[in-house]
Each structure stands twice: as C-alpha cells, then as structure tokens.
Write a protein that holds these residues in place. Structure first.
Motif, PDB file in Angstrom:
ATOM      1  N   GLY A  85       0.838  -1.297   0.122  1.00  0.00           N
ATOM      2  CA  GLY A  85      -0.047   0.076   0.037  1.00  0.00           C
ATOM      3  C   GLY A  85       0.861   1.347   0.058  1.00  0.00           C
ATOM      4  N   SER A  86       1.892   1.125  -0.635  1.00  0.00           N
ATOM      5  CA  SER A  86       2.931   2.283  -0.472  1.00  0.00           C
ATOM      6  C   SER A  86       2.502   3.226  -1.467  1.00  0.00           C
ATOM      7  CB  SER A  86       4.098   1.868  -1.063  1.00  0.00           C
ATOM      8  OG  SER A  86       5.078   3.044  -1.598  1.00  0.00           O
ATOM      9  N   PRO A  87       2.424   4.552  -1.136  1.00  0.00           N
ATOM     10  CA  PRO A  87       1.836   5.863  -1.929  1.00  0.00           C
ATOM     11  C   PRO A  87       2.620   5.957  -3.116  1.00  0.00           C
ATOM     12  CG  PRO A  87       2.490   6.539   0.248  1.00  0.00           C
ATOM     13  CD  PRO A  87       2.902   4.963   0.433  1.00  0.00           C
ATOM     14  N   GLY A  88       3.907   5.280  -3.117  1.00  0.00           N
ATOM     15  CA  GLY A  88       5.042   5.453  -4.395  1.00  0.00           C
ATOM     16  C   GLY A  88       4.771   4.450  -5.379  1.00  0.00           C
ATOM     17  N   ALA A  89       3.726   3.421  -5.150  1.00  0.00           N
ATOM     18  CA  ALA A  89       3.317   2.403  -5.988  1.00  0.00           C
ATOM     19  C   ALA A  89       3.251   2.486  -7.260  1.00  0.00           C
ATOM     20  CB  ALA A  89       2.253   1.417  -5.272  1.00  0.00           C
ATOM     21  N   ARG A  90       2.681   3.669  -7.707  1.00  0.00           N
ATOM     22  CA  ARG A  90       2.493   3.850  -9.234  1.00  0.00           C
ATOM     23  C   ARG A  90       3.934   4.334  -9.670  1.00  0.00           C
ATOM     24  NH1 ARG A  90      -1.460   2.107 -12.043  1.00  0.00           N
ATOM     25  NH2 ARG A  90      -3.228   2.908 -10.336  1.00  0.00           N
ATOM     26  N   VAL A  91       4.784   5.072  -8.956  1.00  0.00           N
ATOM     27  CA  VAL A  91       5.951   5.357  -9.371  1.00  0.00           C
ATOM     28  C   VAL A  91       7.138   4.245  -9.607  1.00  0.00           C
ATOM     29  CG1 VAL A  91       8.026   6.815  -8.703  1.00  0.00           C
ATOM     30  CG2 VAL A  91       5.687   7.758  -8.305  1.00  0.00           C
ATOM     31  N   HIS A  92       7.012   3.184  -8.713  1.00  0.00           N
ATOM     32  CA  HIS A  92       7.803   1.972  -8.905  1.00  0.00           C
ATOM     33  C   HIS A  92       7.376   1.361 -10.022  1.00  0.00           C
ATOM     34  CE1 HIS A  92       9.648   2.023  -5.122  1.00  0.00           C
ATOM     35  NE2 HIS A  92       8.557   2.295  -4.270  1.00  0.00           N
ATOM     36  N   LEU A  93       5.956   1.179 -10.431  1.00  0.00           N
ATOM     37  CA  LEU A  93       5.457   0.628 -11.585  1.00  0.00           C
ATOM     38  C   LEU A  93       6.186   1.260 -12.656  1.00  0.00           C
ATOM     39  CD1 LEU A  93       1.789  -0.173 -10.670  1.00  0.00           C
ATOM     40  CD2 LEU A  93       3.476  -1.907 -10.904  1.00  0.00           C
ATOM     41  N   THR A  94       5.900   2.458 -13.080  1.00  0.00           N
ATOM     42  CA  THR A  94       6.378   3.200 -13.961  1.00  0.00           C
ATOM     43  C   THR A  94       7.984   2.934 -14.318  1.00  0.00           C
ATOM     44  OG1 THR A  94       4.814   4.892 -13.772  1.00  0.00           O
ATOM     45  CG2 THR A  94       6.635   5.486 -15.151  1.00  0.00           C
TER      46      THR A  94
END
Length: 189
Positions: A85-94
């Motif tokens: 549930g990290s707030p930076g999850a989308r950045v990690h995916l990108t």
C-alpha cells in the motif's frame, strides 16, 4: 528461498548457516539475495518487509548485479510497493516497466503488480497464462492466488503440486485455504 517456500525452517536454517560461512558479497546483498528474500517475504504476505529489503534504489544496486537480477529486483520491488500500500507504488511501476522492457517474465511480474493496484482480475488471469507459457509455474500459481476467488483455490492446488506450502497470508486479502476474502463468514452447512 525454496526451503522457506516449502515451510521447512530447519532446512532453511542449515542453508542460511552455510551461506553465512561463505561470506556476503554485494551480489548476495543486492542481487539474487534481495530477489530470493523478496520472493519468500511476498509468499508469506510480508509485503512491507519485502519492500524494506529492496529499499535501495535500482540505480544504487545495478553495479552489483547482472541485468536479470536487476529486472527481478525492480519488478518485485514494484509488487511489494503495491501490496504494502505504498503511496509511491505507481512510480515504482512506471520505473520498473522501463527497466524490464524486453524481459518477458519480469514484464509479466510488473503487469501483475499493476493489475493488483488497479483491481483488474482479467489482467491477472492473462498474466497467469503468460507465466504458464513461459514455464513459470510458481509465478502462475502465485498470480492465481492473488486473483482471489475460485482462481485462488486453483493456485493453492498448483503450489501443492510444486511441493510448496501456500502461506495463508500470501495474498494479503484472502484466506488461501478457503479462497474467501479474509474475515468473510463461511457458508452455512
């Protein structure tokens, strides 16, 4: 890792002692060691711990690892971020999508993480098929467990066929023994 996936702590302890006697190289710390540790932590449903194990940025570890370990590192890091549930999850995916381009298995891992973030079961099932086509039976079974519902029961059965012990917390959202959402009331009867 395998001893952990088989829920054999005694064998894992013996292997860990042998590994400790060999010394610790940067490749073990940041490359395959981090990858194997993250796989086991994610299997156990310990996403925050997996994310912490992979805290160093990919740019900090790439010098210590071969490209395939870096691909798995960033793909698993993205999945751990999603499941934690990290707030930076989308950045990690990108970031992961860019690094793993061209590596079919790592790309599928990133697609799985994104599907989990988006709650996209259809894509999860397609990813399970992609893992099957690549001969990645563990990753396919794990994906089915993460997909939930009746698919989770199929994934649990496949893990058993592989000689692995499904962790009840694997999905973090389901009781993998019953394929019901955690906390759900079992059917009467």
């Amino acid at each position: 890792m395998i001893h952990g996936l088989r829920a054999d702590p005694a064998a894992r302890r013996v292997w860990t002692e042998v590994q400790g006697q060999l010394g610790t190289s940067p490749e073990q710390i940041y490359g395959y060691g981090a990858v194997f540790d993250a796989i086991l932590l994610l299997h156990r449903g310990q996403a925050p711990e997996a994310l912490a194990r992979m805290a160093p940025e990919p740019g900090e570890v790439w010098k210590s690892v071969t490209w395939v370990w870096l691909h798995w590192y960033v793909a698993l890091r993205a999945e751990a971020a999603v499941l934690a549930g990290s707030p930076g999850a989308r950045v990690h995916l990108t970031e992961a999508r860019i690094v793993v381009a061209g590596n079919t298995v790592a790309e599928a891992m990133v697609r799985r993480a994104e599907a989990l973030l988006d709650g996209d079961q259809r894509t999860l099932l397609a990813v399970a098929d992609a893992f099957d086509a690549a001969g990645c039976r563990y990753q396919s079974a794990r994906t089915l467990v993460l997909a939930g519902g009746v698919e989770a029961a199929r994934g649990v059965a496949e893990l058993g066929n592989l000689g692995l012990t499904p962790a009840a917390a694997m999905a973090g959202r389901e009781d993998v023994r019953t394929a019901r959402p955690v906390g759900a009331v079992p059917p009467a009867g």
